[in-house]
Design a protein around this motif. Structure first.
Motif, PDB file in Angstrom:
ATOM      1  N   GLN A  99      33.444  40.808  41.167  1.00 58.85           N
ATOM      2  CA  GLN A  99      34.470  41.730  40.992  1.00 58.85           C
ATOM      3  C   GLN A  99      35.328  41.421  39.715  1.00 58.85           C
ATOM      4  OE1 GLN A  99      37.200  42.231  44.436  1.00 58.85           O
ATOM      5  NE2 GLN A  99      38.059  43.973  43.689  1.00 58.85           N
ATOM      6  N   GLY A 100      35.708  42.351  38.875  1.00 58.96           N
ATOM      7  CA  GLY A 100      36.279  42.134  37.855  1.00 58.96           C
ATOM      8  C   GLY A 100      35.539  42.271  36.452  1.00 58.96           C
ATOM      9  N   ASP A 101      35.821  42.286  35.305  1.00 60.57           N
ATOM     10  CA  ASP A 101      35.258  42.290  34.324  1.00 60.57           C
ATOM     11  C   ASP A 101      35.458  40.791  33.603  1.00 60.57           C
ATOM     12  OD1 ASP A 101      33.899  42.654  31.754  1.00 60.57           O
ATOM     13  OD2 ASP A 101      35.206  44.168  30.913  1.00 60.57           O
ATOM     14  N   TRP A 102      34.801  39.963  33.575  1.00 63.26           N
ATOM     15  CA  TRP A 102      34.815  38.438  33.148  1.00 63.26           C
ATOM     16  C   TRP A 102      33.904  38.194  31.857  1.00 63.26           C
ATOM     17  CZ3 TRP A 102      38.222  35.712  35.676  1.00 63.26           C
ATOM     18  CH2 TRP A 102      38.737  35.911  36.850  1.00 63.26           C
ATOM     19  N   GLN A 103      34.389  37.820  31.076  1.00 65.39           N
ATOM     20  CA  GLN A 103      33.634  37.606  29.533  1.00 65.39           C
ATOM     21  C   GLN A 103      33.796  36.287  29.185  1.00 65.39           C
ATOM     22  OE1 GLN A 103      34.151  40.644  26.856  1.00 65.39           O
ATOM     23  NE2 GLN A 103      33.626  42.097  28.024  1.00 65.39           N
ATOM     24  N   PRO A 104      32.589  35.405  28.847  1.00 59.28           N
ATOM     25  CA  PRO A 104      33.015  34.004  28.472  1.00 59.28           C
ATOM     26  C   PRO A 104      33.596  34.031  27.081  1.00 59.28           C
ATOM     27  CG  PRO A 104      30.412  34.963  28.290  1.00 59.28           C
ATOM     28  CD  PRO A 104      31.332  35.722  29.180  1.00 59.28           C
ATOM     29  N   MET A 105      34.365  33.564  26.708  1.00 55.95           N
ATOM     30  CA  MET A 105      35.035  33.271  25.256  1.00 55.95           C
ATOM     31  C   MET A 105      34.440  32.034  24.704  1.00 55.95           C
ATOM     32  SD  MET A 105      36.777  35.611  25.068  1.00 55.95           S
ATOM     33  CE  MET A 105      37.038  37.252  26.252  1.00 55.95           C
ATOM     34  N   THR A 106      35.326  31.503  23.571  1.00 52.83           N
ATOM     35  CA  THR A 106      34.658  30.558  22.803  1.00 52.83           C
ATOM     36  C   THR A 106      34.323  29.184  23.500  1.00 52.83           C
ATOM     37  OG1 THR A 106      36.009  31.377  20.960  1.00 52.83           O
ATOM     38  CG2 THR A 106      35.484  29.007  20.710  1.00 52.83           C
ATOM     39  N   THR A 107      35.034  28.758  24.479  1.00 54.82           N
ATOM     40  CA  THR A 107      34.641  27.591  25.135  1.00 54.82           C
ATOM     41  C   THR A 107      33.649  27.840  26.230  1.00 54.82           C
ATOM     42  OG1 THR A 107      36.307  27.978  26.978  1.00 54.82           O
ATOM     43  CG2 THR A 107      36.912  26.860  24.868  1.00 54.82           C
TER      44      THR A 107
END
Length: 172
Positions: A99-107
């Motif tokens: 649930q939710g819009d999760w996106q991996p970032m730089t780390t």
């Protein structure tokens, strides 16, 4: 050694209102996360946050291995996510991110795209203190800065804030 009763301490701490966050981490294949209120600003130069996480959990285990974390500050619209990541539902660790819009970032840490604010961080230092670790996190990036009412936790309940209207009473 002190004489403070643990249950009395826990009851006392329930009066301390805290902003509700979801602390996340990931390594590309797996993601972990937990709900936390023990998060605060540490310094602006360099930009750092501090969080306290139970050392017995899978999220801490992954953070200590990959040395990255995301700190997602929730709005009042995210109460269901806070409950999910706090283990208040029957949803297992692996399904918390469904649930939710999760996106991996730089780390590599997953950040909640519609969080009020999300911090992408690297662990600077972790200090073991009792059952928890104090984690000093260097902020790599900031996403969000959205408007909205923050989600708070106090008195064993989720809450939000509203403007306080000052009464024209003596002393105000």
């Amino acid at each position: 050694m002190n004489n403070v009763d643990i249950e009395n301490f826990k009851a006392a701490m329930r009066h301390l209102a805290g902003a509700v966050t979801i602390v996340t981490t990931g390594d590309g294949k797996e993601r972990r996360g937990l709900t936390a209120t023990a998060v605060c600003s540490l310094s602006s130069e360099p930009p750092r946050l501090l969080t306290c996480i139970n050392r017995g959990g899978l999220t801490y285990e992954m953070i200590s291995t990959n040395r990255t974390l995301g700190i997602n500050i929730l709005s009042c619209a995210h109460q269901n996510l806070a409950e999910r990541f706090a283990g208040m539902t029957n949803i297992g660790d692996a399904d918390r991110f469904s649930q939710g819009d999760w996106q991996p970032m730089t780390t590599g840490a997953p950040l909640l795209i519609d969080a009020l604010i999300a911090f992408d961080c690297r662990v600077n230092v972790a200090i073991d203190v009792g059952s928890h670790a104090i984690i000093v996190a260097d902020i790599i990036d900031i996403k969000g800065l959205k408007k909205g009412a923050p989600l708070l936790y106090s008195g064993s309940k989720f809450k939000t804030i509203s403007p306080i209207e000052l009464q024209h009473a003596a002393g105000f």
